[in-house]
Motif scaffolding. Structure first.
Motif, PDB file in Angstrom:
ATOM      1  N   UNK A 112       0.877  -1.178   0.000  1.00 48.55           N
ATOM      2  CA  UNK A 112       0.000   0.000   0.000  1.00 48.55           C
ATOM      3  C   UNK A 112       0.911   1.224   0.000  1.00 48.55           C
ATOM      4  N   UNK A 113       1.322   1.620  -1.194  1.00 51.48           N
ATOM      5  CA  UNK A 113       2.396   2.598  -1.340  1.00 51.48           C
ATOM      6  C   UNK A 113       1.952   4.001  -0.918  1.00 51.48           C
ATOM      7  N   UNK A 114       2.812   4.670  -0.173  1.00 50.98           N
ATOM      8  CA  UNK A 114       2.551   6.047   0.246  1.00 50.98           C
ATOM      9  C   UNK A 114       2.625   6.969  -0.964  1.00 50.98           C
ATOM     10  N   UNK A 165      -5.213   3.663   1.669  1.00 49.22           N
ATOM     11  CA  UNK A 165      -5.363   4.503   2.850  1.00 49.22           C
ATOM     12  C   UNK A 165      -4.045   5.127   3.235  1.00 49.22           C
ATOM     13  N   UNK A 166      -2.973   4.326   3.209  1.00 51.23           N
ATOM     14  CA  UNK A 166      -1.634   4.853   3.466  1.00 51.23           C
ATOM     15  C   UNK A 166      -1.248   5.863   2.401  1.00 51.23           C
ATOM     16  N   UNK A 198      -1.450   4.822  16.754  1.00 55.35           N
ATOM     17  CA  UNK A 198      -2.072   6.098  16.421  1.00 55.35           C
ATOM     18  C   UNK A 198      -1.213   6.894  15.463  1.00 55.35           C
ATOM     19  N   UNK A 199      -1.842   7.841  14.759  1.00 54.40           N
ATOM     20  CA  UNK A 199      -1.145   8.640  13.742  1.00 54.40           C
ATOM     21  C   UNK A 199      -0.425   7.726  12.753  1.00 54.40           C
ATOM     22  N   UNK A 200      -1.153   6.726  12.295  1.00 55.27           N
ATOM     23  CA  UNK A 200      -0.571   5.676  11.446  1.00 55.27           C
ATOM     24  C   UNK A 200       0.107   6.260  10.214  1.00 55.27           C
ATOM     25  N   UNK A 201      -0.633   7.029   9.429  1.00 50.85           N
ATOM     26  CA  UNK A 201      -0.092   7.525   8.161  1.00 50.85           C
ATOM     27  C   UNK A 201       1.123   8.419   8.399  1.00 50.85           C
TER      28      UNK A 201
END
Length: 295
Positions: free
Chosen positions: A12-14, A48-49, A247-250
Motif C-alpha cells: 500500500x504505497x505512500x 489509505x496509506x 495512532x497517527x498511522x499515516x
C-alpha cells in the motif's frame, strides 16, 4: 478453488507530495523503482496509506494511471476506488481498469451507509460488473460495517469478488474469516506473522513502505513454513509495526519511510508531518532496519 490473484505482499504505497502539497510524480517513480529493485511485485495505489481520502477524484485517477505506467507490467497493480456514491465507485473502477489496474479495493458503503447484508451485496455486485477483481475492505472501526464470515461467504458468490482485506485488528475474528475457506488478506500490520500462520492468503501492508526487504523476507519464510525464521524477522519488525498501530498511522509511516530512504515528503493536509519530538521514538523502533534496508 481458483488460484489467488494477489498472494504475498501487496504494498500500500505512500503517495509522495512536494512542499506545495501536490503529488510528486518524480518521487513516485523513484520510489516505485526502488521497491521493484527490493523485490515488491504488487502495488496498491491510492490506498489509505496513500491518502486516498484526501485525493480528489482526478488526482486519484491520475495517480493510478501514472503509477501503472511506471510499473509497466513488472508488478501487479491494484487501485482503491472507494467513494460515497456507488456510481462514482463504478466509474473509478472502470477508469482504473482502463489505466492498467488488475484489481480494485473498495470499502463498503460508508458514512451513514446501509448495514443490511443485501444492500452491501447489491453494492459489491454493481461494482464487480465494471470488470475488475474486487477486494472488499473490512475496517469496521472506521466504516461502521463489518464483513462477517456469513457475509463474506455470500460476497464470494458474486462473480468478480475475489477477497476481503481485513483491517479490523482482531486476530480471532480474522481467523473466523479464514475458516470460511474464502480468500482473506490481512491489513493489520501488527498481526502479520499471526495472520500468515492462521492462513491469510495475502497482505496489503502499509508498514512495508519503510522496510520492504524485511517484509518480503518474512513473507518468503512463512511461505516456506520456516516459522523460526519468521519469528526472528518479526523481532526486527515488531517495534515499528507496534508503534505505527498506536495512532497517527499515516504520519508515522511517512516519517519512518523517510528514515529508511523511501521518503514521500509529508502527508497532505489536514494531516501534518510527525512532530520533531516524536521522531527519536520512530528512529529507535527501526533500530537495525535502517541498515538492513540500505543493504
Amino acid at each position: 478453488m481458483p488460484e489467488f490473484q494477489f498472494p504475498g505482499l501487496n504494498l500500500a504505497i505512500a503517495t509522495p507530495f512536494d512542499d506545495a502539497g501536490r503529488i510528486d510524480y518524480s518521487r513516485l517513480e523513484h520510489n516505485i523503482e526502488r521497491y521493484l529493485a527490493a523485490g515488491v511485485r504488487s502495488f496498491l495505489l491510492s490506498s489509505g496509506t496513500g491518502m486516498h481520502v484526501y485525493l480528489s477524484k482526478e488526482e486519484s485517477e491520475g495517480l493510478i494511471k501514472r503509477g501503472a505506467r511506471i510499473v509497466n507490467g513488472r508488478a501487479k497493480v491494484i487501485a482503491q476506488t472507494s467513494a460515497l456514491l456507488v456510481e462514482d465507485v463504478v466509474e473509478r473502477t472502470a477508469r482504473a481498469r482502463d489505466a492498467g489496474a488488475e484489481g480494485v479495493m473498495v470499502l463498503p458503503p460508508f458514512f451513514e451507509g446501509p448495514t443490511d447484508d443485501q444492500d452491501i451485496l447489491d453494492f459489491y455486485a454493481e461494482v464487480a460488473r465494471a470488470g475488475l477483481p474486487v477486494i472488499g475492505y473490512n475496517v469496521p472501526q472506521a466504516v461502521g460495517v463489518a464483513i462477517t464470515p456469513e457475509l463474506l461467504t455470500k460476497l464470494s458468490e458474486i462473480p468478480g469478488f475475489c477477497a476481503v482485506k481485513d483491517s479490523g485488528g482482531d486476530l480471532g475474528k480474522q481467523a473466523e474469516l479464514v475458516r470460511t475457506g474464502k480468500f482473506v488478506m490481512n491489513g493489520a500490520d501488527s498481526l502479520v506473522p499471526y495472520a500468515l500462520y492462521a492462513g491469510c492468503h495475502g497482505l496489503i501492508w502499509g508498514g512495508a513502505n519503510f522496510a520492504p526487504k524485511t517484509c518480503l523476507s518474512i513473507v518468503a519464510a512463512a511461505a516456506n513454513g520456516n516459522w523460526v525464521e519468521v519469528r526472528e524477522l518479526w523481532k526486527l519488525l515488531e517495534p515499528a509495526m507496534a508503534l505505527i498501530s498506536k495512532g497517527d498511522y499515516v504520519q508515522t509511516v511517512y516519517a519512518a519511510a523517510q528514515l529508511t530512504g523511501y521518503g514521500a515528503g509529508s502527508p497532505r493536509k489536514p494531516l501534518r508531518g510527525l512532530s520533531a519530538d516524536r521522531i527519536p521514538a520512530v528512529r529507535q523502533s527501526l533500530d537495525t532496519l535502517i541498515e538492513r534496508e540500505a543493504m
